[in-house]
Design a protein around this motif. Sequence first.
Motif, short mmCIF file in Angstrom:
data_model
loop_
_atom_site.label_atom_id
_atom_site.label_comp_id
_atom_site.label_asym_id
_atom_site.label_seq_id
_atom_site.Cartn_x
_atom_site.Cartn_y
_atom_site.Cartn_z
N GLN A 45 0.52 -1.04 0.01
CA GLN A 45 0.24 0.58 0.40
C GLN A 45 0.93 1.57 0.05
O GLN A 45 0.65 2.19 -0.41
CB GLN A 45 -0.62 0.12 0.95
CG GLN A 45 -2.05 -0.92 1.27
CD GLN A 45 -3.35 -1.26 2.42
OE1 GLN A 45 -1.96 -1.43 3.49
NE2 GLN A 45 -3.60 -1.09 2.09
N PHE A 46 1.82 1.20 0.85
CA PHE A 46 2.83 2.68 0.74
C PHE A 46 3.13 2.50 -1.01
O PHE A 46 3.23 4.12 -1.42
CB PHE A 46 4.63 2.02 1.84
CG PHE A 46 3.79 2.35 3.28
CD1 PHE A 46 3.73 3.63 3.36
CD2 PHE A 46 3.69 1.24 4.02
CE1 PHE A 46 3.41 3.84 4.75
CE2 PHE A 46 3.61 1.51 4.92
CZ PHE A 46 3.63 3.50 5.89
N ASP A 47 3.88 1.88 -1.08
CA ASP A 47 4.46 1.94 -3.28
C ASP A 47 2.98 2.19 -3.57
O ASP A 47 3.42 2.88 -4.53
CB ASP A 47 4.73 -0.07 -3.11
CG ASP A 47 5.62 0.24 -4.12
OD1 ASP A 47 6.27 0.75 -4.61
OD2 ASP A 47 5.17 -0.67 -5.07
N ALA A 48 2.04 1.53 -3.49
CA ALA A 48 1.02 2.04 -4.92
C ALA A 48 1.34 3.82 -4.09
O ALA A 48 1.01 4.38 -5.20
CB ALA A 48 -0.06 1.36 -4.38
N LEU A 49 1.17 3.78 -2.92
CA LEU A 49 0.89 5.48 -2.85
C LEU A 49 1.66 6.33 -2.80
O LEU A 49 1.52 7.30 -3.70
CB LEU A 49 0.51 5.97 -0.93
CG LEU A 49 0.45 7.13 -0.49
CD1 LEU A 49 -0.89 7.51 -0.90
CD2 LEU A 49 0.70 7.20 0.65
N ILE A 50 2.80 6.37 -2.94
CA ILE A 50 4.24 6.48 -3.51
C ILE A 50 3.88 6.94 -5.29
O ILE A 50 4.13 7.82 -5.75
CB ILE A 50 5.02 6.27 -3.24
CG1 ILE A 50 5.09 5.56 -1.63
CG2 ILE A 50 6.55 6.97 -4.05
CD1 ILE A 50 6.61 5.30 -1.48
N ALA A 51 3.13 5.70 -5.86
CA ALA A 51 3.74 5.82 -7.44
C ALA A 51 2.35 6.75 -7.92
O ALA A 51 2.31 7.43 -8.53
CB ALA A 51 3.23 4.98 -7.59
N ALA A 52 1.26 6.44 -6.50
CA ALA A 52 0.08 7.33 -7.05
C ALA A 52 0.54 9.08 -6.86
O ALA A 52 0.26 9.90 -7.55
CB ALA A 52 -1.01 7.31 -6.16
N LYS A 53 1.33 9.18 -5.94
CA LYS A 53 1.91 10.79 -5.08
C LYS A 53 2.59 11.47 -6.77
O LYS A 53 2.28 12.35 -7.62
CB LYS A 53 2.18 10.72 -4.15
CG LYS A 53 0.86 9.97 -2.94
CD LYS A 53 0.73 11.85 -2.91
CE LYS A 53 -0.43 11.65 -1.34
NZ LYS A 53 -0.90 12.70 -0.66
N LEU A 54 3.39 10.60 -7.23
CA LEU A 54 4.47 10.75 -8.14
C LEU A 54 3.65 10.88 -9.66
O LEU A 54 3.91 12.02 -10.54
CB LEU A 54 5.46 9.68 -8.74
CG LEU A 54 6.60 9.46 -7.20
CD1 LEU A 54 7.59 9.03 -7.48
CD2 LEU A 54 7.02 11.38 -7.60
#
Length: 489
Positions: free
Chosen positions: A478-487
């Motif tokens: 979930q952290f990884d997906a959130l970073i991708a979404a933010k970028l």
Amino acid sequence: MKNLVFVGVFSLISTLSFSQVKKTVATAKPAVVSTGRNISITLTPYKNTWISLGSYYGKGKTLADSTFVDEKGHGVFKSKDKLTPGIYFVVSPQMSVLFDFLMDNKQQFSIVGDTAHKDQVVITGSPDNDLFKNYSQYSITKGKALSELNSAYQKATTKADSSRLRDEILKGNKELQAYRENFVKQHPTALLSVLFNAMKQPEAPAIPVINGKPDSLYPYRYVKDHFWDDTQFNDERLLRTPFFETKLDNYFKYYVVPDADTIYNEVKYILLQARTSKEMYAYLLTKFTNKYINPEFMGQDRVFLNLFENFYAKGDTTYLNAASRKMIFERAYSLMANQIGAQAPVLDLTDTTGKNVSLYNLDAKFTFVTFWDPTCGHCKEEIPRVDSIYKAKWKDLGVKVYSVIIKDDLLKELKTFLKDKRISSDWIEVYQTKEARAAEEAAGQPGYHQLYDVFKTPTFYLLDDKKRIIAKQLSLEQFDALIAAKLKK
């Protein structure tokens, strides 16, 4: 195919298990009356033994009274106080539910029953139970017919049969609902009418067309706006039903936007409506506290903080024991500094070379903060996974890792772990020295355990480039997906 049968709730009550009965007497504080309760019971075949009186209480069950039945199976549930009216049941010496009935307001009636014929219990002196018996007989008959129709509907082989059976089922459900609505009109003050009003849920209307455009949200808004019609949240009798709390949960699950502020506004409205009932208010405040003190979704702990700030901190703690009060206050203090969107608390800790490294001195698009222990079994699994994602993705995306070891006497274990697991050397590995912790305590300052709510390891936070908290307590995926979404955004 979907099951279309709506079987009456009361027709199912007596089939429920008593496996989750609380072994404590109900704490209800009934209205003060001069006559109290006097409920005579004769129960075959029990002799010279204890039987009990129980009630529903939220989603559970609780014992309310007990009596010794003599050699003729006769006993009396008697007290100077009344019980809160609602749905009650008789409990066998083996702690199983035998049959249910309504506890009316007068509580001066008699029960005669035989465990071999639970559907033939005779209650005398209680008009509410006369009405209840008539409804139970009707709902059982209607429920059986609907079940048979549903079974046929599931086995239908032609479109025509399916359509016909579906129409019959819908007609039967409407008849059952119409029975309840007519009952309420004819007996507006009956206990059963209160229960029917609490059970009902508005039917979603068709989507209207306004100015040539369909308003697809109108059915949702209509149901939400009318969900609690004719329900009084200060009515303690609702706690003595098996459906009120389930209806409450469904309301928050299906009709309340899962945003912390929206949830809190709904919770606040319900609590203020319930405030004139000490028992209902305490029950609901406890329920919402338990739900949001460790919420299912990130960020909803703000609901608990709002409850703390607007209720508990203002004195609503009289019904709490010392341990509960201590837990609630400590939990609130541990969440105040680490809310989503807030600036991360300052961390100025010592690295493995003895140099102080401040979290706020890291220049990074994202900072991943970890609190862990190299001797912790779960950490031994998760920290290498963090490193794998870091090496594969995060490092190139501008993520830096600020890694906090929660004990100052584990440097040897830390170095061995980092070497054996080949953890990236550019992580910032820090800890708090004994001297720094002693100075912090002497100054009366909260430690990072409280500021970051570190009461289990590992604990993870994701910060943005301004060191604001973006996320916490998520899975690595979930952290990884959130970073991708933010970028991407």
